[in-house]
Write a protein that holds these residues in place. Sequence first.
Motif, PDB file in Angstrom:
ATOM      1  N   UNK A  18       0.859  -1.186   0.000  1.00  0.00           N
ATOM      2  CA  UNK A  18       0.000   0.000   0.000  1.00  0.00           C
ATOM      3  C   UNK A  18       0.893   1.233   0.000  1.00  0.00           C
ATOM      4  N   UNK A  19       0.373   2.317  -0.557  1.00  0.00           N
ATOM      5  CA  UNK A  19       1.115   3.576  -0.578  1.00  0.00           C
ATOM      6  C   UNK A  19       0.356   4.670   0.156  1.00  0.00           C
ATOM      7  N   UNK A  20       1.049   5.315   1.069  1.00  0.00           N
ATOM      8  CA  UNK A  20       0.567   6.544   1.682  1.00  0.00           C
ATOM      9  C   UNK A  20       1.188   7.664   0.845  1.00  0.00           C
ATOM     10  N   UNK A  21       0.357   8.262   0.012  1.00  0.00           N
ATOM     11  CA  UNK A  21       0.809   9.335  -0.874  1.00  0.00           C
ATOM     12  C   UNK A  21       0.242  10.627  -0.316  1.00  0.00           C
ATOM     13  N   UNK A  22       1.122  11.521   0.098  1.00  0.00           N
ATOM     14  CA  UNK A  22       0.640  12.766   0.694  1.00  0.00           C
ATOM     15  C   UNK A  22       0.907  13.948  -0.225  1.00  0.00           C
ATOM     16  N   UNK A  43      -4.179   3.348  -2.131  1.00  0.00           N
ATOM     17  CA  UNK A  43      -3.878   2.490  -3.278  1.00  0.00           C
ATOM     18  C   UNK A  43      -3.117   1.277  -2.740  1.00  0.00           C
ATOM     19  N   UNK A  44      -3.637   0.088  -3.022  1.00  0.00           N
ATOM     20  CA  UNK A  44      -3.061  -1.119  -2.427  1.00  0.00           C
ATOM     21  C   UNK A  44      -3.438  -2.335  -3.250  1.00  0.00           C
ATOM     22  N   UNK A  45      -2.685  -3.394  -3.065  1.00  0.00           N
ATOM     23  CA  UNK A  45      -3.017  -4.626  -3.758  1.00  0.00           C
ATOM     24  C   UNK A  45      -1.990  -5.703  -3.475  1.00  0.00           C
ATOM     25  N   UNK A  46      -2.125  -6.798  -4.179  1.00  0.00           N
ATOM     26  CA  UNK A  46      -1.291  -7.966  -3.956  1.00  0.00           C
ATOM     27  C   UNK A  46       0.022  -7.909  -4.727  1.00  0.00           C
ATOM     28  N   UNK A  95       5.654   5.053   1.974  1.00  0.00           N
ATOM     29  CA  UNK A  95       5.396   6.462   1.730  1.00  0.00           C
ATOM     30  C   UNK A  95       5.838   6.726   0.303  1.00  0.00           C
ATOM     31  N   UNK A  96       5.070   7.534  -0.412  1.00  0.00           N
ATOM     32  CA  UNK A  96       5.428   7.836  -1.803  1.00  0.00           C
ATOM     33  C   UNK A  96       5.042   9.267  -2.118  1.00  0.00           C
ATOM     34  N   UNK A  97       5.792   9.848  -3.037  1.00  0.00           N
ATOM     35  CA  UNK A  97       5.436  11.203  -3.477  1.00  0.00           C
ATOM     36  C   UNK A  97       4.846  11.123  -4.876  1.00  0.00           C
TER      37      UNK A  97
END
Length: 161
Positions: A18-22, A43-46, A95-97
């Motif tokens: 999963x991505x925590x995009x801030x 946004x997440x998945x296998x 974490x992603x930008x």
Amino acid sequence: MPPAATTDAVWRPHVTVACVVSDGARYLMVEEDVAGRLAYNQPAGHLEDRESLVDAAVRETLEETGWTVQPTHLIGVHQWRSTEHGEGVIRFSFAARPLGHDPSRSLDTGIRRALWLSRAEIAALGERLRSPLVLQSIDAWLAGARFPLDALHWLAEPAAP
């Protein structure tokens, strides 16, 4: 006992990313149909076979939101038993930008839309959150959880001769 005979007895959790995009105080979320109900998630998945965890996080974010992202840190690894399907899940939260958005891109099946919400708006969704890991990942990020991506090692298979 031969290896094939023991295969069915080995527990295999779902491995997800999963991505925590801030973007300032807002976070990229997806609104999705899950087993006949409307749910909200990062946004997440296998993880797919022969895919690195970081590549899976980038792919899932693009497929579910149309956003290209660059992972910057591992936030954490979360283990839980899904209330949705009852099976074990190991979730790698990154974490992603955001780098860019393609609004014309078709989103994955079941995804209604991508949206940006504040932490308070996400918390207010309550039971509509796909899992407790949604807020747990954001709160870990806000608390400063940042592990270097090079803590994860992926040994790619050698190229076929």
